[in-house]
Design an enzyme around this catalytic site. Structure first.
Site, short mmCIF file in Angstrom:
data_model
loop_
_atom_site.label_atom_id
_atom_site.label_comp_id
_atom_site.label_asym_id
_atom_site.label_seq_id
_atom_site.Cartn_x
_atom_site.Cartn_y
_atom_site.Cartn_z
N HIS A 45 36.57 -33.62 29.17
CA HIS A 45 37.85 -33.75 28.48
C HIS A 45 38.82 -34.64 29.24
O HIS A 45 40.00 -34.71 28.89
CB HIS A 45 38.46 -32.36 28.26
CG HIS A 45 37.72 -31.55 27.26
ND1 HIS A 45 36.45 -31.07 27.48
CD2 HIS A 45 38.06 -31.15 26.01
CE1 HIS A 45 36.04 -30.40 26.41
NE2 HIS A 45 37.00 -30.43 25.51
N ASP A 174 40.60 -20.90 30.94
CA ASP A 174 40.58 -21.92 29.88
C ASP A 174 39.18 -21.88 29.28
O ASP A 174 38.23 -22.32 29.91
CB ASP A 174 40.89 -23.29 30.48
CG ASP A 174 40.81 -24.42 29.46
OD1 ASP A 174 40.59 -24.13 28.27
OD2 ASP A 174 40.95 -25.59 29.86
N MET A 175 39.06 -21.34 28.09
CA MET A 175 37.72 -21.14 27.55
C MET A 175 37.62 -21.52 26.07
O MET A 175 38.54 -21.30 25.29
CB MET A 175 37.27 -19.69 27.72
CG MET A 175 38.08 -18.68 26.95
SD MET A 175 37.44 -17.00 27.21
CE MET A 175 38.40 -16.10 25.99
N TRP A 226 28.88 -12.02 18.35
CA TRP A 226 29.77 -11.75 17.22
C TRP A 226 31.23 -11.64 17.68
O TRP A 226 32.15 -11.89 16.90
CB TRP A 226 29.36 -10.46 16.51
CG TRP A 226 29.20 -9.28 17.43
CD1 TRP A 226 30.15 -8.40 17.82
CD2 TRP A 226 27.99 -8.88 18.10
NE1 TRP A 226 29.63 -7.47 18.69
CE2 TRP A 226 28.29 -7.74 18.89
CE3 TRP A 226 26.67 -9.37 18.12
CZ2 TRP A 226 27.35 -7.08 19.67
CZ3 TRP A 226 25.74 -8.72 18.91
CH2 TRP A 226 26.09 -7.59 19.66
N LYS A 227 31.46 -11.28 18.95
CA LYS A 227 32.84 -11.16 19.45
C LYS A 227 33.51 -12.53 19.50
O LYS A 227 34.68 -12.67 19.11
CB LYS A 227 32.84 -10.51 20.83
CG LYS A 227 32.36 -9.06 20.83
CD LYS A 227 32.39 -8.47 22.22
CE LYS A 227 31.86 -7.03 22.21
NZ LYS A 227 31.88 -6.42 23.56
N GLY A 307 40.07 -19.99 37.76
CA GLY A 307 40.89 -21.10 38.23
C GLY A 307 40.59 -21.53 39.65
O GLY A 307 41.00 -22.62 40.08
#
Length: 335
Positions: A45, A174-175, A226-227, A307
């Protein structure tokens, strides 16, 4: 793989953005964020996104001259139209405004409609904690992941960020809503490596660690099965409702690149107004110390808090140079 100094990488990315039509001031900010992202170990990114961003500008999918405009103010909540401006600049403006509001109310919420890809979401969590605020933010995206139990893509990856300030090292999560982002698939493929754990399904419907087959099927695995699927759907709904913007199914109809027309939420909380900075530091230090005292799974291994690895990458890459894929670096230089 080549290592590039921070200033060299930033200056070349800035030149590419100026050549694409950005003002020098805006190009400087965006180039710095892309470089910091790669420096922290998220090249997918950072540097790697530069050619795609330039392409979006040339296609007219990103308006480099656009500024966010206020749509509605509700005291602690403000809604802005991003006007398809550069996602980094819109998101920085939104988090800045959320922090300003939080100084008055203890909490500030800013939502963005009609914006574009914000690149690394952790940038805006880091912006909050560097100013002493707790930061929470997320974005919806176009469909890139099947709902749990489905084959075709109907769910966004909808990155979610939480960040808590700490003097000895901020705690930042950050996911993406998938086990691995598509950017992680790309960087793993470039290195000709396997994913650490299965990240999606191949053409035969089998879980695989190979990034190539997952990219072809687009059956990327939701984190927590599914979560993750359910979490993503709710993030999409809240972002679109709170911003008055597009949901994932509506972004799909626009088809203006990754995250074109997306909706975002930025929340800043001021812990100093709640129980004071000393209390916050005591809590965060206690949590980190407790986690770091864990028994490692492997002999000689370490257990990291969220982090910590990014911070370690930054120190290392500032000193040694930022790793850059040779092909992508040449492409950025050509811009």
């Amino acid at each position: 793989m080549t290592r590039i100094s921070f200033e060299t990488m930033k200056s070349e990315i800035k030149r590419a953005f100026i050549n694409a039509g950005m003002s020098e001031e805006k190009a400087e900010v965006c180039a710095r964020v892309h470089t910091e992202t790669s420096c922290d170990g998220v090249a997918s990114h950072g540097l790697n996104r530069v050619p795609r961003f330039v392409d979006y500008i040339k296609r007219g999918w990103v308006d480099v001259d656009a500024e966010p405009t206020l749509v509605k103010s509700l005291g602690a909540i403000e809604i802005y139209n991003g006007n398809r401006g550069p996602g980094i600049l819109n998101a920085l403006t939104a988090m800045d405004r959320a922090m300003e509001i939080a100084k008055t109310y203890g909490v500030g919420i800013v939502t963005l409609q009609n914006t574009t890809h914000w690149m690394r979401g952790g940038t805006y969590g880091l912006k909050a904690v560097n100013n002493g605020f707790i930061g929470i933010c997320w974005t919806n995206t176009e469909s890139v992941m099947p709902a749990w139990g489905a084959v075709d893509t109907r769910v966004g990856n909808n990155p979610f960020v939480m960040a808590v300030p700490r003097k000895k090292g901020h705690i930042i999560l950050d996911m993406a809503m998938s086990q691995y982002s598509y950017g992680k698939l790309q960087t793993t493929e470039l290195k000709k490596e396997l994913l650490p754990f299965p990240g999606g399904f191949d053409e035969e419907g089998n879980l695989t660690r190979e990034p190539g087959p997952i990219e072809r099927t687009k059956r990327i695995l939701p984190m927590g099965y599914w979560k993750g699927s359910g979490f993503s759907i709710l993030l999409d709904a809240i972002a679109a409702i709170m911003s008055g913007g597009l949901s994932t199914n509506e972004i799909d109809k626009v088809q203006e690149g990754s995250c074109g027309g997306c909706s975002q939420v930025f929340i800043a909380l001021d812990p100093t107004q709640i129980n004071g900075e000393e209390h916050s530091e005591k809590i965060t230090d206690g949590i980190v110390d407790f986690i770091k005292a864990s028994e490692p799974e492997k002999e000689g291994g370490q257990v990291y808090y969220p982090g910590e690895n990014s911070l370690n990458n930054r120190y290392k890459n500032i000193e040694q140079g930022i790793p850059a894929d040779d092909g992508i670096w040449k492409e950025v230089l050509s811009l």
